[in-house]
Design an enzyme around this catalytic site. Structure first.
Site, short mmCIF file in Angstrom:
data_model
loop_
_atom_site.label_atom_id
_atom_site.label_comp_id
_atom_site.label_asym_id
_atom_site.label_seq_id
_atom_site.Cartn_x
_atom_site.Cartn_y
_atom_site.Cartn_z
N ASP A 49 0.83 -1.21 0.00
CA ASP A 49 0.00 0.00 0.00
C ASP A 49 0.87 1.26 0.00
O ASP A 49 2.02 1.23 0.44
CB ASP A 49 -0.91 -0.02 1.24
CG ASP A 49 -2.08 0.94 1.09
OD1 ASP A 49 -2.38 1.37 -0.03
OD2 ASP A 49 -2.70 1.27 2.14
N ASN A 97 -10.93 -2.74 -5.47
CA ASN A 97 -10.20 -1.68 -6.19
C ASN A 97 -10.87 -1.28 -7.51
O ASN A 97 -10.52 -0.25 -8.10
CB ASN A 97 -8.74 -2.07 -6.45
CG ASN A 97 -7.86 -2.01 -5.21
OD1 ASN A 97 -6.91 -2.78 -5.07
ND2 ASN A 97 -8.16 -1.09 -4.29
C1 IPE Z 1 -5.29 -2.81 -0.31
O1 IPE Z 1 -5.01 -1.48 -0.39
C2 IPE Z 1 -5.28 -3.44 -1.68
C3 IPE Z 1 -3.97 -3.56 -2.32
C4 IPE Z 1 -2.82 -3.24 -1.76
C5 IPE Z 1 -3.98 -4.11 -3.65
P1 IPE Z 1 -6.15 -0.37 -0.52
O2 IPE Z 1 -5.46 0.93 -0.65
O3 IPE Z 1 -7.11 -0.74 -1.59
O4 IPE Z 1 -6.88 -0.51 0.89
P2 IPE Z 1 -7.84 0.51 1.66
O5 IPE Z 1 -8.84 1.00 0.65
O6 IPE Z 1 -6.97 1.63 2.15
O7 IPE Z 1 -8.44 -0.27 2.77
C1 IPE Z 2 -1.57 0.32 -3.34
O1 IPE Z 2 -1.38 1.68 -3.37
C2 IPE Z 2 -1.80 -0.26 -4.70
C3 IPE Z 2 -3.17 -0.68 -4.97
C4 IPE Z 2 -4.13 -0.67 -4.12
C5 IPE Z 2 -3.45 -1.16 -6.32
P1 IPE Z 2 -2.57 2.72 -3.31
O2 IPE Z 2 -2.95 3.11 -4.69
O3 IPE Z 2 -3.69 2.19 -2.48
O4 IPE Z 2 -1.86 3.91 -2.57
P2 IPE Z 2 -2.53 4.94 -1.54
O5 IPE Z 2 -3.17 4.15 -0.45
O6 IPE Z 2 -3.54 5.74 -2.33
O7 IPE Z 2 -1.39 5.77 -1.06
MG MG Z 3 -4.15 2.36 -0.50
#
Ligand code: IPE
Ligand code: IPE
Ligand code: MG
Length: 266
Positions: A49, A97
Site C-alpha cells: 500500500d 479496487n
Molecule cells: C489494499 O489497499 C489493496 C492492495 C494493496 C492491492 P487499498 O489501498 O485498496 O486498501 P484501503 O482502501 O486503504 O483499505
Molecule cells: C496500493 O497503493 C496499490 C493498490 C491498491 C493497487 P494505493 O494506490 O492504495 O496507494 P494509496 O493508499 O492511495 O497511497
Molecule cells: Mg491504499
C-alpha cells in the site's frame, strides 16, 4: 469436550533448496540483524500500500506510483527468494479496487499484464513458481492469459512460490469455497475448517506466518482473512515504492521476536 481448533493449517515440510546453504550479502546482513535463517516465516504475505501517497509526495500521477511499486516488487521477490522464504503472496489488486477511477483501473490492469510478461524470464531463471489468487474470470483476457502462461511455464520450479493476488477479496474467496463445497456435494457433517481450507484458491499453500502492510494503515482490507487468523501482522509507515530488502529483513526480525501462542499458553 471441544475438538482441537484448527488454529493454523500445517506447514508442509518443503525441502530447502541446496542454494540456501550458501552465503550471500543479504543473508549475511540478516545474520547481523540477529535473524535466524533456520526459523524464517515460511509464508510471507504483503499488502503493498501507499503507491498513491508516494506519488503525491513526489508531485507525480498515481500511475507513476504504481509503476514504481512494481519495481519494488521485483527487488522484494528476489530478496525473499534469496533469504529462503518459501512462499510470498502479494496483494496487487483487490476485488474492491474496481471502485477507483476507470483510468487508474485500466492503467493497473495494463501494468500487471506487462509486468507478468516482462518478468517471466527473470522469475523462471530464479526458479520461482508463480501462482495467482482471485477471480480470474473477471479480469481482462490479456492479463488472464499472461498470468496463465506464467503459471504454466513455472509450475515445476522448486524455489519460492510467488502468488499474485489480483481481483482478490477474502470474503469472495470464502464465498467461492462455499459454492465449491456445495457443488461437490459434501455432507454437512463433513464440513470442517480443513474442508473449507481445502476449497480455497490455493489449497496446497500453508497459511501465512507474517503479514506485512506498508504505508501505515492498521487494517486487513479483505486480504487472506481466512488464512491469516493467526498470522503475525507487521505494519510499517514506509510506502511500498520506498520499501526495500532491508525493510523486509526488519519485518522478519520483528516477527522473530514475537511469541506465537495459537490460543494456548506457552
Ligand atoms: C489494499 O489497499 C489493496 C492492495 C494493496 C492491492 P487499498 O489501498 O485498496 O486498501 P484501503 O482502501 O486503504 O483499505
Ligand atoms: C496500493 O497503493 C496499490 C493498490 C491498491 C493497487 P494505493 O494506490 O492504495 O496507494 P494509496 O493508499 O492511495 O497511497
Ligand atoms: Mg491504499
Amino acid at each position: 469436550m471441544p475438538t482441537t481448533p484448527n488454529a493454523q493449517r500445517p506447514t508442509p515440510n518443503t525441502p530447502t533448496p541446496q542454494h540456501l546453504n550458501t552465503s550471500t550479502p543479504l543473508r549475511e546482513e540478516a545474520l547481523q540483524l540477529g535473524i535466524s535463517l533456520t526459523s524464517l516465516p515460511h509464508h510471507v504475505a504483503v499488502i503493498m500500500d501507499g503507491n498513491g501517497r508516494w506519488a503525491k509526495k513526489k508531485g507525480l500521477g498515481r500511475l507513476l506510483g504504481h509503476r514504481e511499486g512494481y519495481k519494488t516488487l521485483r527487488g522484494v521477490l528476489l530478496a525473499a527468494s534469496e533469504l529462503g522464504i518459501r512462499y510470498l503472496t502479494v496483494y496487487a489488486f483487490s476485488a474492491e479496487n474496481w471502485r477507483r477511477p476507470a483510468e487508474e483501473v485500466a492503467g493497473l490492469m495494463k501494468l500487471i499484464e506487462t509486468a507478468a510478461r516482462d518478468e517471466l524470464r527473470l522469475m523462471h531463471k530464479n526458479n520461482v513458481r508463480v501462482q495467482v489468487a482471485g477471480r480470474m474470470d473477471e479480469v481482462p483476457e490479456g492479463l488472464r492469459r499472461a498470468l496463465e502462461h506464467g503459471i504454466e511455464t513455472t509450475k515445476d520450479n522448486t524455489g519460492i512460490t510467488f502468488t499474485l493476488a489480483v481481483n482478490y477479496g477474502g470474503r469472495a474467496e470464502i464465498v467461492d469455497a462455499v459454492k465449491s463445497i456445495v457443488a461437490s456435494g459434501v455432507p454437512v457433517e463433513q464440513i470442517t475448517e480443513e474442508s473449507i481450507s481445502a476449497h480455497l484458491y490455493n489449497p496446497a499453500q500453508p497459511d501465512p506466518d507474517l503479514m506485512i502492510r506498508t504505508a501505515g494503515e492498521m487494517r486487513w482490507s479483505n486480504f487472506l482473512i481466512w488464512q491469516s487468523a493467526y498470522c503475525e501482522l507487521v505494519v510499517t509507515d514506509v510506502t511500498w515504492p520506498e520499501f526495500g530488502p532491508n525493510d523486509l529483513l526488519q519485518a522478519v526480525a520483528v516477527y522473530q521476536r514475537r511469541t506465537r501462542k495459537f490460543g494456548a499458553t506457552v
